[in-house]
Design an enzyme around this catalytic site. Sequence first.
Site, PDB file in Angstrom:
ATOM      1  CB  CYS A   1     -18.297   2.721   5.137  1.00  0.00           C
ATOM      2  SG  CYS A   1     -18.671   0.960   4.966  1.00  0.00           S
TER       3      CYS A   1
ATOM      4  CB  CYS B   1     -26.359   1.688   7.359  1.00  0.00           C
ATOM      5  SG  CYS B   1     -25.003   0.492   7.484  1.00  0.00           S
TER       6      CYS B   1
ATOM      7  CE  LYS C   1      -1.012   2.328   3.413  1.00  0.00           C
ATOM      8  NZ  LYS C   1      -1.392   2.906   4.715  1.00  0.00           N
TER       9      LYS C   1
END
Length: 305
Positions: free
Chosen positions: A280, A287, A210
């Site tokens: 999230c 949600c 990453k």
Amino acid sequence: MSMAGVRMVTRSRSRDPGTGPRGGGDEAPLRRGEAAAGKKSHSPAKRQQKTQKLNVTYEASDHEKGEGAKPPEAPGWEPPDWQQQLVNIRTMRSGKDAPVDQLGAEHCYDPSAPPKVQRYQVLLSLMLSSQTKDQVTAGAMQRLRARGLTVDSILQTDDSTLGTLIYPVGFWRSKVKYIKQTSAILQQRYGGDIPASVAELVALPGVGPKMAHLAMAVAWGAVSGIAVDTHVHRIANRLGWTKMATKSPEKTRAALEAWLPRELWSEINGLLVGFGQQTCLPVHPHCQACLNRSLCPAARSLCGP
């Protein structure tokens, strides 16, 4: 149809196995305009027979089918609702007010420093960011920069002082060791600069895939792959952006790169990281406020109907 533009394939009515075309399909292809004549029998009995009439069928050439014609390929897999999901995430991220937008690796280096020093600072900020919130990483980078953050200055700083400067980043003791080792390698092998390939970057102590992909993007301006951290890994699985559930960020990276258009690779990390920081969340995601609630396969199990 012209003779030059077709391939002639012959079939004999004779029952003599010696006169028919061979089976198996492993012979060299016929040239255009040539007939595949069967082998002539040299048996005396066969010489008295009349010449067998051949049925000739014509197969269109590649030119008549179209230059470079290839058999149609089956469409690759892609998530059913990914385009609308992406539009919704862009809408939710339009404010650019997540921590990553202000404190990410592209904001932690000194823009007035020489390019080589800037690239080194980008790499160090990425090494510090592992398992660490952006706010903590940015604070550590500010303290390092205040003392003059270069390869030479880091190598001249004792381990105890360096640990004090970067604390409380995650795994700070290990990072002191990795930063020192990597800085020594950069000085010895790269003249104080950072390497310009993912393979060389991940070979450095404390640098993972990453970090390498982000370093290529921020420091070198090159898109080498999708940078997948815990946020991207989590959200890609929740949204169904992987064909099968993946167990690691590297598996997620490979799954995403298999279908996501390359022109989106540079955008997806910052977009999903900020989305993961604000909406999230790892635990108790919001949600109810998410535009993708009806499109997210995980929403029902995470937040109920």
